[in-house]
Design a protein around this motif. Structure first.
Motif, short mmCIF file in Angstrom:
data_model
loop_
_atom_site.label_atom_id
_atom_site.label_comp_id
_atom_site.label_asym_id
_atom_site.label_seq_id
_atom_site.Cartn_x
_atom_site.Cartn_y
_atom_site.Cartn_z
N ASP A 1 0.81 -1.22 0.00
CA ASP A 1 0.00 0.00 0.00
C ASP A 1 0.84 1.26 0.00
O ASP A 1 0.31 2.37 -0.13
CB ASP A 1 -0.93 0.01 1.22
CG ASP A 1 -2.00 -1.05 1.15
OD1 ASP A 1 -2.37 -1.45 0.03
OD2 ASP A 1 -2.47 -1.49 2.22
N ASP A 2 2.17 1.11 0.15
CA ASP A 2 3.06 2.27 0.25
C ASP A 2 3.73 2.54 -1.10
O ASP A 2 3.70 1.72 -2.02
CB ASP A 2 4.16 2.02 1.29
CG ASP A 2 3.62 1.71 2.66
OD1 ASP A 2 2.45 2.05 2.94
OD2 ASP A 2 4.38 1.12 3.46
N LEU A 3 4.36 3.69 -1.16
CA LEU A 3 5.22 4.03 -2.28
C LEU A 3 6.64 4.25 -1.77
O LEU A 3 6.83 4.68 -0.63
CB LEU A 3 4.75 5.30 -2.99
CG LEU A 3 3.37 5.27 -3.65
CD1 LEU A 3 3.07 6.64 -4.26
CD2 LEU A 3 3.28 4.18 -4.71
N LEU A 4 7.62 3.96 -2.60
CA LEU A 4 9.00 4.32 -2.32
C LEU A 4 9.41 5.37 -3.33
O LEU A 4 9.35 5.14 -4.54
CB LEU A 4 9.91 3.10 -2.40
CG LEU A 4 9.86 2.16 -1.20
CD1 LEU A 4 10.62 0.88 -1.50
CD2 LEU A 4 10.46 2.84 0.03
N LEU A 5 9.81 6.52 -2.81
CA LEU A 5 10.23 7.65 -3.64
C LEU A 5 11.75 7.71 -3.57
O LEU A 5 12.32 7.98 -2.51
CB LEU A 5 9.61 8.94 -3.11
CG LEU A 5 9.72 10.20 -3.95
CD1 LEU A 5 8.94 10.05 -5.25
CD2 LEU A 5 9.20 11.40 -3.17
N VAL A 6 12.41 7.45 -4.69
CA VAL A 6 13.87 7.34 -4.72
C VAL A 6 14.45 8.47 -5.56
O VAL A 6 14.15 8.60 -6.75
CB VAL A 6 14.31 5.98 -5.31
CG1 VAL A 6 15.83 5.83 -5.22
CG2 VAL A 6 13.62 4.82 -4.58
N ALA A 7 15.27 9.31 -4.94
CA ALA A 7 15.87 10.45 -5.62
C ALA A 7 17.20 10.03 -6.25
O ALA A 7 18.08 9.52 -5.57
CB ALA A 7 16.07 11.60 -4.65
N ALA B 1 18.38 -1.22 1.51
CA ALA B 1 19.70 -0.72 1.91
C ALA B 1 20.40 0.05 0.80
O ALA B 1 21.10 1.03 1.05
CB ALA B 1 20.57 -1.88 2.39
N GLU B 2 20.20 -0.39 -0.45
CA GLU B 2 20.91 0.27 -1.55
C GLU B 2 20.40 1.68 -1.81
O GLU B 2 21.04 2.47 -2.50
CB GLU B 2 20.81 -0.56 -2.83
CG GLU B 2 19.42 -0.70 -3.41
CD GLU B 2 18.71 -1.97 -2.93
OE1 GLU B 2 17.85 -2.47 -3.69
OE2 GLU B 2 19.01 -2.44 -1.81
N TRP B 3 19.23 2.01 -1.24
CA TRP B 3 18.66 3.35 -1.41
C TRP B 3 18.72 4.17 -0.13
O TRP B 3 18.16 5.27 -0.09
CB TRP B 3 17.21 3.25 -1.89
CG TRP B 3 17.06 2.65 -3.24
CD1 TRP B 3 17.97 2.63 -4.26
CD2 TRP B 3 15.90 1.97 -3.74
NE1 TRP B 3 17.46 1.99 -5.36
CE2 TRP B 3 16.18 1.58 -5.08
CE3 TRP B 3 14.64 1.68 -3.21
CZ2 TRP B 3 15.27 0.88 -5.87
CZ3 TRP B 3 13.73 0.99 -4.00
CH2 TRP B 3 14.04 0.60 -5.32
N ALA B 4 19.37 3.66 0.88
CA ALA B 4 19.41 4.36 2.17
C ALA B 4 19.98 5.76 1.99
O ALA B 4 20.98 5.97 1.31
CB ALA B 4 20.26 3.58 3.17
N VAL C 1 25.67 16.12 4.90
CA VAL C 1 24.83 15.05 4.35
C VAL C 1 25.40 13.72 4.79
O VAL C 1 26.62 13.54 4.82
CB VAL C 1 24.79 15.14 2.82
CG1 VAL C 1 23.90 14.06 2.24
CG2 VAL C 1 24.33 16.51 2.37
N THR C 2 24.53 12.77 5.13
CA THR C 2 25.01 11.44 5.54
C THR C 2 24.97 10.48 4.37
O THR C 2 24.20 10.62 3.44
CB THR C 2 24.15 10.89 6.69
OG1 THR C 2 22.79 10.80 6.25
CG2 THR C 2 24.22 11.78 7.90
N GLY C 3 25.85 9.47 4.46
CA GLY C 3 25.87 8.42 3.46
C GLY C 3 26.83 8.73 2.32
O GLY C 3 27.40 9.79 2.20
#
Length: 277
Positions: free
Chosen positions: A17-23, A72-75, A275-277
């Motif tokens: 039911d969710d969306l993942l928004l990946v920038a 994890a790859e989009w964290a 910025v982290t990551g």
């Protein structure tokens, strides 16, 4: 997960039911995605939006479900968010006269039907922030809309809420940024409706992709301003004579380095951390 939309900068995936928004690190100017990615840009946009969402939650609910419950790859550059019915209006608040607002004012003395005082120049501070919406074009350029046209499109009650929230978000953002030595010249917001009809702030908020940020100590009306946003890239593209049609030009290394540094500098000035990551 299913990829349901790939935009100029973001991918949207359905996950239950969710969306993942990946920038991504893609960057677009004049509705053209340039072939050169901007390293770390997706993280700046995501993490800065999350910082602002936290500080705007009393003005309007937002679409964020989680910033950590993501693959994890989009964290660091993805948000788990609500599935909304997106509203077909780009909601823009302007506190200063610049960009397409300046062009419209020079042509007609008004922006999106809002009459402005005579005698304003580039980067003039407006007497009060104004709501200057545009269409949300699936292809091509967004076009200015009057408030009456927004009412016709989404109804008077929804139009009034979009204007109220947009201006309140701008004022809160401008006040918080001013405390950090930054002017927010304008910003663009997107909204959707939840299943219960609530208007929800979505996409990104007060990022260097969706807003213009200027250092307050260098502000001087009547000329272009030093920018912490992608206006720097627009200005560079004009200087090389690009005609604003696809395919866009490769971004040279020196220009890319300046742009990356400005995005990172803005993030640190606003949030007080890297910025982290």
């Amino acid at each position: 997960m299913e990829l349901i939309h790939s935009g100029k900068v973001r991918e949207v995936y359905a996950d239950g039911d969710d969306l993942l928004l990946v920038a991504s690190d893609r960057i677009s100017i004049y509705d053209v995605v340039l072939p050169t990615p901007v390293p770390g840009k997706g993280r700046v946009l995501t993490q800065l939006s999350l910082w602002w969402f936290d500080r705007l939650a009393d003005i309007a609910p937002n679409h964020v479900i989680s910033a950590t419950d993501v693959p994890a790859e989009w964290a660091g550059r993805a948000i788990r968010c609500q599935h909304l019915e997106m509203l077909p209006v780009e909601c823009i608040a302007r506190g200063y006269l610049t960009g397409l607002g300046l062009t419209a004012y020079q042509e007609s003395g008004a922006v999106s039907g809002v009459r402005l005082p005579d005698g304003l120049v580039e980067a003039s501070r407006l007497p009060e922030p104004v709501f200057t919406p545009t269409t949300k074009a699936a292809a091509g350029h967004d076009e200015p809309m009057t408030y009456d046209e927004v009412e016709d499109l989404v109804g008077p009650a929804t139009a009034a809420e979009l204007r109220r929230i947009t201006l309140e978000v701008y004022r809160r953002g401008a006040d918080l940024a001013a405390e950090r030595g930054i002017i927010v010249a304008d910003t663009k917001l997107e909204f959707g409706k939840a299943k219960d009809g609530t208007i929800v702030l979505a996409d990104e908020v007060l990022t260097p992709d969706s807003s213009r940020f200027w250092p307050a100590d260098e502000y001087q009306p009547g000329r272009p301003q030093h920018s912490y946003d992608k206006q720097y890239l627009r200005d560079w593209s004009t200087s090389i004579g690009w005609d604003r049609t696809a395919p866009g030009p490769e971004i040279p290394g020196d220009v890319l380095a300046v742009l990356t540094a400005r995005y990172s500098e803005l993030f640190e000035k606003i949030t007080g951390r890297p910025v982290t990551g």
